[in-house]
Scaffold this motif. Sequence first.
Motif, PDB file in Angstrom:
ATOM      1  N   MET A 285     -44.767  -1.777  34.864  1.00 29.42           N
ATOM      2  CA  MET A 285     -43.526  -2.109  35.519  1.00 29.42           C
ATOM      3  C   MET A 285     -43.904  -2.124  37.005  1.00 29.42           C
ATOM      4  O   MET A 285     -44.376  -1.075  37.698  1.00 29.42           O
TER       5      MET A 285
ATOM      6  N   LEU B  63     -33.969  -4.590  35.306  1.00 26.80           N
ATOM      7  CA  LEU B  63     -33.719  -5.283  33.997  1.00 26.80           C
ATOM      8  C   LEU B  63     -34.248  -6.660  34.080  1.00 26.80           C
ATOM      9  O   LEU B  63     -34.863  -7.089  32.914  1.00 26.80           O
TER      10      LEU B  63
ATOM     11  N   GLU C  85     -36.878  -7.372  34.933  1.00 31.77           N
ATOM     12  CA  GLU C  85     -38.401  -7.345  34.543  1.00 31.77           C
ATOM     13  C   GLU C  85     -38.404  -6.919  32.961  1.00 31.77           C
ATOM     14  O   GLU C  85     -39.479  -7.441  32.419  1.00 31.77           O
ATOM     15  N   VAL C  86     -37.413  -6.319  32.473  1.00 28.62           N
ATOM     16  CA  VAL C  86     -37.518  -5.795  31.132  1.00 28.62           C
ATOM     17  C   VAL C  86     -36.872  -6.705  30.123  1.00 28.62           C
ATOM     18  O   VAL C  86     -37.593  -6.815  28.961  1.00 28.62           O
TER      19      VAL C  86
ATOM     20  N   ARG D  37     -37.349  -9.724  25.240  1.00 28.99           N
ATOM     21  CA  ARG D  37     -36.861  -8.734  24.434  1.00 28.99           C
ATOM     22  C   ARG D  37     -35.380  -9.154  23.754  1.00 28.99           C
ATOM     23  O   ARG D  37     -34.720  -9.901  24.539  1.00 28.99           O
TER      24      ARG D  37
ATOM     25  N   ALA E 221     -34.556   1.537  32.693  1.00 25.95           N
ATOM     26  CA  ALA E 221     -35.520   0.342  32.306  1.00 25.95           C
ATOM     27  C   ALA E 221     -36.701   0.852  31.548  1.00 25.95           C
ATOM     28  O   ALA E 221     -37.060  -0.011  30.433  1.00 25.95           O
ATOM     29  N   GLU E 222     -37.363   1.732  31.908  1.00 25.97           N
ATOM     30  CA  GLU E 222     -38.507   2.205  31.098  1.00 25.97           C
ATOM     31  C   GLU E 222     -37.943   2.576  29.537  1.00 25.97           C
ATOM     32  O   GLU E 222     -38.885   2.205  28.659  1.00 25.97           O
TER      33      GLU E 222
ATOM     34  N   ALA F 279     -37.542  -0.688  27.794  1.00 28.82           N
ATOM     35  CA  ALA F 279     -38.913  -0.907  27.593  1.00 28.82           C
ATOM     36  C   ALA F 279     -39.501  -0.640  26.315  1.00 28.82           C
ATOM     37  O   ALA F 279     -40.321  -1.143  25.594  1.00 28.82           O
TER      38      ALA F 279
ATOM     39  N   LYS G  47     -42.497  -5.261  23.596  1.00 24.87           N
ATOM     40  CA  LYS G  47     -42.457  -6.763  24.254  1.00 24.87           C
ATOM     41  C   LYS G  47     -42.409  -7.679  22.953  1.00 24.87           C
ATOM     42  O   LYS G  47     -43.214  -7.514  22.112  1.00 24.87           O
TER      43      LYS G  47
END
Length: 426
Positions: free
Chosen positions: A1, A340, A342-343, A347, A414-415, A418, A423
């Motif tokens: 990230m 978010l 990024e995540v 997904r 976020a972590e 993920a 992914k």
Amino acid sequence: MAMTEVDARRRDEADPGHRDLFRIPPAEGGGYAEVAYMAGNSLGLQPRATRDELLEDLDAWARLGVEGHLEAGRPWLPYHELLTEQAARLVGGLPSETVVMNSLTVNLHLLMVSFYRPSGTRTRIVIEDAAFPSDSYAVRSQVAFHGLDPDAEVVRLRPRDGEDCLRTEDVLAYLRDEGGRVALVLLGGVNYLTGELMDIPAITGAARAAGAVAGWDLAHAAGNVPLRLHEWGVDFAAWCSYKYLNSGPGALSGVFVHEWHLGDPDLPRFEGWWSTAAATRFEMTPTSRPPATVEAWQISNPPIYAMGPVRTSLELFDKVGMEALRARSLRLTAYLESLLDEVLPGRPLVQVTPRDPERRGCQLSVRTTAMGANELARRLRHEHGVIADARQPDIVRFAPVPLYSTYDDCRRVAEALAAIFPKDAS
């Protein structure tokens, strides 16, 4: 990230909020001491000052008995007045227009007794289709109470096909085209499900121009976004104080009635002991003499130990100020949204809250298509120490509350997402 724990903590040092004034629950998972609390839009955290100040009120009862009504450090008889000016500043009302009493849906019913007066062809109540269920129950029961058909007279405005949020222009268009049949518009200022902030002044103006009453449920707006109810010409509003106002589970509600309705002898109301003017209350006469203020809508004497936490919270908001809180809210929510961004791609997750910061409060709602909302919330809590709020079947709501949430809380959200959804999972 790309945005790391080091970056999040640096942001917290530069923009710390007021976390030290609150009690943060311990985490059950993720190896953290404290939870990343993202459910303040459902129940706010406890201010540290609440316990001691509530005990002071309890001690007055033990020490004074009935004399506490007049002799307590915060006398019980006029206790509700201790909340009035701060509550008025919070929502942009005058003190004469604002009072704290009862619970939210009780207050909505008391207000609709006065302001939903169907007559002739003007019989409809307009709400949003994604209104909180208690609002739906309340308006349907009010319509039925007047002998009308709720299925015909309650208009539920829906988003356009393929969209999650109700556009302001669609509300305005309905009022322009059908406003002559509308008696009351009663929308949520911030939608509980999507976090969308409605254009309160524009919709209020359109409702009144159409000859309808403009009422607002501000459960998710009070303490979340700046409000100017008097200036905007809102007829009435009500809000709870256990979400962003951090006053405890089931805490009391606030009420606003615009000054142009105050003292109107033709406006019907339900009445009780506290509806009469304070100076006449102990004359024990059979006829009420209500004041020309919103206090005329009060019915019962105030529950002191429920009012204490509201007073404590309002003092905190008064000290920090809504403009400062809104500014930090915009920064904190934008940071969570950037994470978010990024995540979520790749997904089974999608943000349903508007991306325009001016169209939302401090809430980002995420739809999950790979597991139920309750299961996702359970895993967030027990595996990662993140408390978020689930709304079945598929929405999880994250509220980075500016008073006590941190940038590192956002990073942990976020972590966790993920990790739960590797992914390209489906």
